[in-house]
Design a protein around this motif. Structure first.
Motif, mmCIF file in Angstrom:
data_model
loop_
_atom_site.group_PDB
_atom_site.id
_atom_site.type_symbol
_atom_site.label_atom_id
_atom_site.label_comp_id
_atom_site.label_asym_id
_atom_site.label_seq_id
_atom_site.Cartn_x
_atom_site.Cartn_y
_atom_site.Cartn_z
ATOM 1 N N LYS B 159 109.314 -25.029 123.712
ATOM 2 C CA LYS B 159 109.509 -25.412 122.307
ATOM 3 C C LYS B 159 110.468 -26.587 122.260
ATOM 4 O O LYS B 159 111.619 -26.432 121.813
ATOM 5 C CB LYS B 159 110.083 -24.234 121.521
ATOM 6 N N PRO B 160 110.029 -27.763 122.716
ATOM 7 C CA PRO B 160 110.965 -28.878 122.864
ATOM 8 C C PRO B 160 111.659 -29.267 121.567
ATOM 9 O O PRO B 160 112.863 -29.500 121.567
ATOM 10 C CB PRO B 160 110.100 -30.015 123.394
ATOM 11 N N ASN B 161 110.923 -29.276 120.437
ATOM 12 C CA ASN B 161 111.547 -29.739 119.196
ATOM 13 C C ASN B 161 112.636 -28.784 118.740
ATOM 14 O O ASN B 161 113.712 -29.210 118.317
ATOM 15 C CB ASN B 161 110.504 -29.883 118.093
ATOM 16 N N LEU B 165 116.677 -29.500 118.571
ATOM 17 C CA LEU B 165 117.478 -29.315 117.355
ATOM 18 C C LEU B 165 118.779 -28.573 117.673
ATOM 19 O O LEU B 165 119.866 -28.995 117.273
ATOM 20 C CB LEU B 165 116.647 -28.545 116.336
ATOM 21 N N LEU B 166 118.659 -27.488 118.439
ATOM 22 C CA LEU B 166 119.861 -26.731 118.806
ATOM 23 C C LEU B 166 120.796 -27.607 119.646
ATOM 24 O O LEU B 166 122.016 -27.608 119.472
ATOM 25 C CB LEU B 166 119.484 -25.477 119.597
ATOM 26 N N TYR B 167 120.176 -28.365 120.544
ATOM 27 C CA TYR B 167 120.947 -29.237 121.421
ATOM 28 C C TYR B 167 121.725 -30.270 120.604
ATOM 29 O O TYR B 167 122.924 -30.488 120.818
ATOM 30 C CB TYR B 167 119.960 -29.923 122.371
ATOM 31 N N ASP B 168 121.041 -30.857 119.617
ATOM 32 C CA ASP B 168 121.698 -31.851 118.752
ATOM 33 C C ASP B 168 122.841 -31.220 117.972
ATOM 34 O O ASP B 168 123.921 -31.810 117.831
ATOM 35 C CB ASP B 168 120.691 -32.447 117.766
ATOM 36 N N ALA B 169 122.570 -29.999 117.448
ATOM 37 C CA ALA B 169 123.613 -29.330 116.661
ATOM 38 C C ALA B 169 124.844 -29.082 117.534
ATOM 39 O O ALA B 169 125.980 -29.351 117.119
ATOM 40 C CB ALA B 169 123.080 -28.020 116.102
ATOM 41 N N ALA B 170 124.608 -28.585 118.745
ATOM 42 C CA ALA B 170 125.730 -28.311 119.646
ATOM 43 C C ALA B 170 126.475 -29.600 119.982
ATOM 44 O O ALA B 170 127.703 -29.633 120.049
ATOM 45 C CB ALA B 170 125.218 -27.638 120.915
ATOM 46 N N ASP B 171 125.700 -30.653 120.160
ATOM 47 C CA ASP B 171 126.294 -31.963 120.444
ATOM 48 C C ASP B 171 127.205 -32.406 119.297
ATOM 49 O O ASP B 171 128.324 -32.873 119.505
ATOM 50 C CB ASP B 171 125.158 -32.969 120.647
ATOM 51 N N ASN B 172 126.697 -32.211 118.066
ATOM 52 C CA ASN B 172 127.478 -32.575 116.884
ATOM 53 C C ASN B 172 128.767 -31.770 116.819
ATOM 54 O O ASN B 172 129.825 -32.299 116.484
ATOM 55 C CB ASN B 172 126.650 -32.342 115.621
ATOM 56 N N ILE B 173 128.650 -30.465 117.117
ATOM 57 C CA ILE B 173 129.841 -29.605 117.073
ATOM 58 C C ILE B 173 130.896 -30.148 118.035
ATOM 59 O O ILE B 173 132.077 -30.290 117.705
ATOM 60 C CB ILE B 173 129.467 -28.155 117.434
#
Lengths: 234, 400
Positions: B159-161, B165-173
């Motif tokens: 489920k790449p997308n 999304l989770l990866y981006d959120a964690a990155d933002n955090i």
């Protein structure tokens, strides 16, 4: 939404200034209600609303959908969540009207007893000491019968130890009400519930009686079992 | 010299194939001959042949081939559906006696509702006619190149997308926390006006998120999404990634009471009155009339408030009046039937609160909204289920 807000300690410390949508009433539903989870809990009591207005903007809060208050909740001055809780504990088989009338009769008895004492008291000092408001008596009684510790059975090496530990606020409230009602139900058949309940409440408010003794016994037992306390984490 | 040989081999290859095929008709021989010839030539003429173009032609992976077939099939299918939809729309317009050129989707929905009236409870199960782009879920474009090598770094998660999304959120955090540390080092305080306000919106539902991501996700994964996003929002500098957060939020429709509050009409005595019909709660139905100015007189089905024998119901009727402080300034008349005392009292409570909107100020209106008095309680008795004694209650468990 509220159930999902799991924050790490790190976040909690820093975000207290930024808390959104203060929830002044904690209503726990046993199962999910049919209202979607973005519906906020209602704030209907005057004093709660006054607090809310101080901290946040009204029009912002009003834009959010809110659950309707339950049938037993009103903004009237006579509404008291703790009294409601006690009524629900007294209730059997869903007969709420009966439970409510019993509790109210108990309040009436308390009032009568206290007024009699008030008039019998000779000095103004003694008169001041007597609490005439039955709801305040109830609050005091429950506060006095709330335990601070609890014993939980933990099995180590085939032997079950009674291990003392801290108690949650909710459980200690539950135990206090349960003990008061248990003490009330240990009565002669000729004595009615409201009378006995009134006596028990007055005793507990005075820091005497069966219930307070039970609480002290529990505390003593916890003190005696101090040596086992480490089993809680070992 | 080399050129000559190259030529000859290239010309020879098809000839040998034909020759062999002519002699032995089995496909096995064909393949073996081909491999033989290539391996031979590979040994001898490695540097002479144009292998790059040859291998490119051969190396479209199976996955890519299958994808291309599927994509073509889907395109054809969609084209057919679109044609059918256009024709159907014209027919429908003609049936309804309207101009097919100016027949919009709104008209289509109305026509379908008129031609196929349906009492089915769930709107999703009723007949509908929508453009095929809405009905058939969007498909992903190819996620890999011709050689079968995936484009996306998280392709093998399945489920790449979603995981991106989770990866981006964690990155933002992480970035926000770094930023916070820097601010603390400078001994500055966060800007209180910049705080993110998310009151008027909610997270995308699972279905909406699936549509955005073009991926099916599990309930657990959706919960994880919410947890991660909540954590991101809870950070003090979350307004810095406002764009990212708002991509995954839905704005709620503004409250109904703000839209239209009816003006009261006047009776013969010159008193303003307003009637709220359809006051519902549980099985109770009724209407409530509020007259102002009044003296706090309450009439329920011709009786006063003693119509209700229990105190709780009486309290419920008085709740909105006490809350707004109008208990001795208006008169209330109700007609109510059906249900029990609790339901009837709840219906009257809502009716009074709804009617009082015309007689109170805006601030009080907002307070009533926060108190939940203007929300209709749409809950009903839950039905009994077969095989068990109640709605939720199960029979006592017996071993045998």
């Amino acid at each position: 939404m509220n159930t999902l807000r799991i924050l790490p300690k790190y976040c909690c410390k820093k975000t207290q200034r930024f808390c959104r949508l203060p929830v002044s009433q904690n209503r726990f539903y046993a199962r999910p209600t049919s209202f979607p989870d973005f519906f906020q809990n209602p704030v209907f009591r005057k004093e709660d609303q006054a607090k809310l207005v101080e901290t946040t903007d009204l029009s912002k809060l009003a834009a959010v959908p809110v659950k309707p208050p339950a049938v037993y909740e009103t903004c009237s001055a006579y509404h008291d969540p703790l009294v409601n809780k006690v009524i629900n504990h007294v209730m059997e088989m869903g007969k709420k009207q009966l439970a409510r009338s019993l509790v109210e009769k108990a309040f009436e008895n308390i009032k009568r007893i206290q007024i009699e004492r008030y008039h019998l008291a000779s000095t103004a000092e003694e008169k001041n000491k007597i609490e005439l408001n039955p709801k305040k008596v109830l609050h005091l009684a429950i506060e006095n019968s709330k335990p601070l510790l609890q014993l939980s059975p933990i099995k180590r090496g085939g032997i079950t130890y009674q291990v003392p530990g801290p108690i949650t606020e909710k459980r200690s409230l539950f135990l206090a009400i349960k003990w008061l009602l248990e003490a009330t139900n240990e009565k002669e058949r000729t004595i009615h519930f409201p009378e006995q309940f009134a006596w028990e409440l007055l005793d507990a408010a005075n820091n005497t009686g069966k219930v307070v003794k039970k609480k002290q016994d529990l505390h003593r037992q916890c003190e005696a079992n101090r040596a086992y306390a480490h089993y809680r984490w070992q | 010299m080399s050129h000559v040989i190259n030529f000859s081999v290239k010309h020879l290859l098809p000839v040998t194939k034909c020759y062999l095929r002519g002699n032995f008709v089995s496909s096995f021989c064909k393949y073996s001959s081909a491999s033989n010839s290539t391996s031979n030539s590979g040994n001898v003429l490695d540097n002479l042949t144009d292998w790059e173009t040859l291998s490119k032609k051969k190396k479209i992976s199976k996955a890519m081939k299958a994808y291309l077939e599927r994509a073509q099939e889907h395109d054809e299918f969609m084209k057919k559906q679109q044609q059918e939809f256009a024709i159907g729309k014209r027919h429908l317009a003609n049936m309804m006696g309207e101009d097919p050129e100016t027949f919009t989707q709104k008209d289509v929905d109305r026509a379908i509702e008129y031609l196929f009236p349906s009492g089915i409870y769930d709107p999703a199960a009723r007949p509908l006619m929508k453009p095929p782009e809405e009905l058939f879920p969007a498909r992903k474009a190819a996620e890999f190149d011709e050689a079968g090598r995936p484009h996306h770094l998280l392709f093998y998660t399945g489920k790449p997308n979603f995981f991106k999304l989770l990866y981006d959120a964690a990155d933002n955090i992480k970035q926000l926390q770094n930023f916070e540390d820097r601010v603390i080092r400078k001994k500055a305080t966060p800007d209180p006006n910049g705080a993110l306000s998310l009151e008027g919106s909610v997270w995308l539902t699972k279905e909406q998120l699936e549509q955005v991501l073009v991926e099916k996700i599990l309930d657990l994964e959706y919960d994880n999404f919410k947890v991660v996003m909540e954590r991101l929002v809870s950070l003090p500098y979350s307004y810095r990634c406002k764009d990212f957060i708002e991509k995954y939020r839905n704005t709620l429709a503004s409250q109904k009471f703000a839209l239209e509050i009816p003006k009261p009409s006047y009776d013969d005595d010159g008193r303003a009155f307003i009637t709220t019909y359809e006051c519902l709660r549980k099985k109770a139905r009724g209407d409530v009339t509020i007259r102002s100015p009044g003296s706090g007189k309450i009439t329920i089905n011709g009786k006063d408030i003693t119509y209700f024998e229990d105190v709780q119901s009486r309290e419920q009727v008085l709740f909105p009046l006490i809350f707004t402080g109008m208990q001795d300034r208006v008169d209330v008349e109700c007609n109510i039937e059906g249900g029990g005392p609790s339901g009837q009292a709840g219906a009257i409570r809502w009716g009074i609160a709804w009617g009082l909107r015309s007689f109170v100020e805006k601030e009080m209106l907002e307070k009533m909204q926060i108190a939940g008095l203007l929300t209709r309680d749409h809950r009903r008795r839950e039905r009994k289920k077969p095989g068990q004694p109640g709605a939720r209650k199960k029979p006592t468990w017996k071993k045998r």
